[in-house]
Structure formats: C-alpha cells, structure tokens
Design a protein around this motif. Structure first.
Motif, PDB file in Angstrom:
ATOM      1  N   ARG A  30     -10.193   0.594  10.171  1.00 56.86           N
ATOM      2  CA  ARG A  30     -10.116  -0.462  11.187  1.00 56.86           C
ATOM      3  C   ARG A  30     -10.406   0.091  12.578  1.00 56.86           C
ATOM      4  O   ARG A  30     -11.094  -0.543  13.377  1.00 56.86           O
ATOM      5  CB  ARG A  30      -8.718  -1.111  11.182  1.00 56.86           C
ATOM      6  CG  ARG A  30      -8.431  -2.015  10.018  1.00 56.86           C
ATOM      7  CD  ARG A  30      -9.244  -3.309  10.039  1.00 56.86           C
ATOM      8  NE  ARG A  30      -9.166  -4.024  11.294  1.00 56.86           N
ATOM      9  CZ  ARG A  30      -8.278  -4.958  11.585  1.00 56.86           C
ATOM     10  NH1 ARG A  30      -7.385  -5.333  10.710  1.00 56.86           N
ATOM     11  NH2 ARG A  30      -8.287  -5.554  12.768  1.00 56.86           N
TER      12      ARG A  30
ATOM     13  N   TYR B 121      -6.706   2.728   5.633  1.00 59.15           N
ATOM     14  CA  TYR B 121      -7.019   1.402   6.145  1.00 59.15           C
ATOM     15  C   TYR B 121      -7.045   1.400   7.680  1.00 59.15           C
ATOM     16  O   TYR B 121      -7.964   0.860   8.296  1.00 59.15           O
ATOM     17  CB  TYR B 121      -5.994   0.388   5.624  1.00 59.15           C
ATOM     18  CG  TYR B 121      -6.098  -0.966   6.256  1.00 59.15           C
ATOM     19  CD1 TYR B 121      -7.063  -1.879   5.828  1.00 59.15           C
ATOM     20  CD2 TYR B 121      -5.239  -1.347   7.277  1.00 59.15           C
ATOM     21  CE1 TYR B 121      -7.160  -3.131   6.411  1.00 59.15           C
ATOM     22  CE2 TYR B 121      -5.332  -2.590   7.872  1.00 59.15           C
ATOM     23  CZ  TYR B 121      -6.298  -3.487   7.430  1.00 59.15           C
ATOM     24  OH  TYR B 121      -6.393  -4.719   8.028  1.00 59.15           O
TER      25      TYR B 121
ATOM     26  N   ASN C 268      -2.884   5.129   1.616  1.00 60.61           N
ATOM     27  CA  ASN C 268      -3.826   4.015   1.682  1.00 60.61           C
ATOM     28  C   ASN C 268      -3.709   3.249   2.995  1.00 60.61           C
ATOM     29  O   ASN C 268      -4.703   2.744   3.515  1.00 60.61           O
ATOM     30  CB  ASN C 268      -3.644   3.072   0.499  1.00 60.61           C
ATOM     31  CG  ASN C 268      -4.172   3.659  -0.785  1.00 60.61           C
ATOM     32  OD1 ASN C 268      -4.984   4.579  -0.769  1.00 60.61           O
ATOM     33  ND2 ASN C 268      -3.707   3.138  -1.908  1.00 60.61           N
ATOM     34  N   GLN C 269      -2.503   3.175   3.541  1.00 55.11           N
ATOM     35  CA  GLN C 269      -2.317   2.505   4.831  1.00 55.11           C
ATOM     36  C   GLN C 269      -3.018   3.299   5.931  1.00 55.11           C
ATOM     37  O   GLN C 269      -3.671   2.714   6.796  1.00 55.11           O
ATOM     38  CB  GLN C 269      -0.832   2.325   5.148  1.00 55.11           C
ATOM     39  CG  GLN C 269      -0.573   1.534   6.415  1.00 55.11           C
ATOM     40  CD  GLN C 269      -0.957   0.071   6.289  1.00 55.11           C
ATOM     41  OE1 GLN C 269      -0.788  -0.550   5.245  1.00 55.11           O
ATOM     42  NE2 GLN C 269      -1.477  -0.492   7.357  1.00 55.11           N
TER      43      GLN C 269
ATOM     44  N   ARG D  55       0.843  -1.187   0.000  1.00 53.30           N
ATOM     45  CA  ARG D  55       0.000   0.000   0.000  1.00 53.30           C
ATOM     46  C   ARG D  55       0.882   1.242   0.000  1.00 53.30           C
ATOM     47  O   ARG D  55       2.031   1.201   0.417  1.00 53.30           O
ATOM     48  CB  ARG D  55      -0.875   0.060   1.257  1.00 53.30           C
ATOM     49  CG  ARG D  55      -1.911  -1.019   1.375  1.00 53.30           C
ATOM     50  CD  ARG D  55      -2.795  -0.746   2.601  1.00 53.30           C
ATOM     51  NE  ARG D  55      -3.871  -1.694   2.687  1.00 53.30           N
ATOM     52  CZ  ARG D  55      -3.932  -2.688   3.557  1.00 53.30           C
ATOM     53  NH1 ARG D  55      -2.975  -2.859   4.442  1.00 53.30           N
ATOM     54  NH2 ARG D  55      -4.953  -3.515   3.548  1.00 53.30           N
TER      55      ARG D  55
END
Length: 66
Positions: free
Chosen positions: A41, A37, A33-34, A29
C-alpha cells in the motif's frame, strides 16, 4: 518451492508490534502478511504521488544503480 519474495528482518518497538498484531488479527492476517500488505500500500501511494518506480532487472535480479 520457488518464490519471488525476499526475506527481511526488521526491528520495531514492542508497542508498535502489539498494535500491528491486533490490526492483523482484525484483518484475518498474520503479522507478516499485514506488513507485506502495508508495504504494498505504501508503494502504491508513493507511486501515485511521485510516479512509477521501475527497478532495472537483469536475469531476475534487480540491478542496483546507486
């Protein structure tokens, strides 16, 4: 191109950024994008613990209640 994403700017310690970059690369990623994410989460975990968050939406914009 229309998007439902809000652009944000954050400041984090250089060491945390460097570690985040390594994690992102291991997950194939980008750092952006990390982060996206990880936020998703965290929200999932928060809602599992405290209940669903339901922001009020009017014409595609979130109505701030506070």
């Amino acid at each position: 191109m229309a998007t439902d994403k809000r652009q944000v700017s954050i400041r984090i310690k250089l060491l945390n950024y460097d570690k985040l970059k390594i994690i992102a690369e291991k997950n194939s990623r980008t750092v952006t994008n990390q982060v996206e994410y990880l936020v998703a989460r965290y929200i999932e975990d928060y809602e599992a613990r405290y209940g669903q968050i339901a922001p009020a939406i009017n014409n595609g914009s979130i109505i701030r209640t506070s």
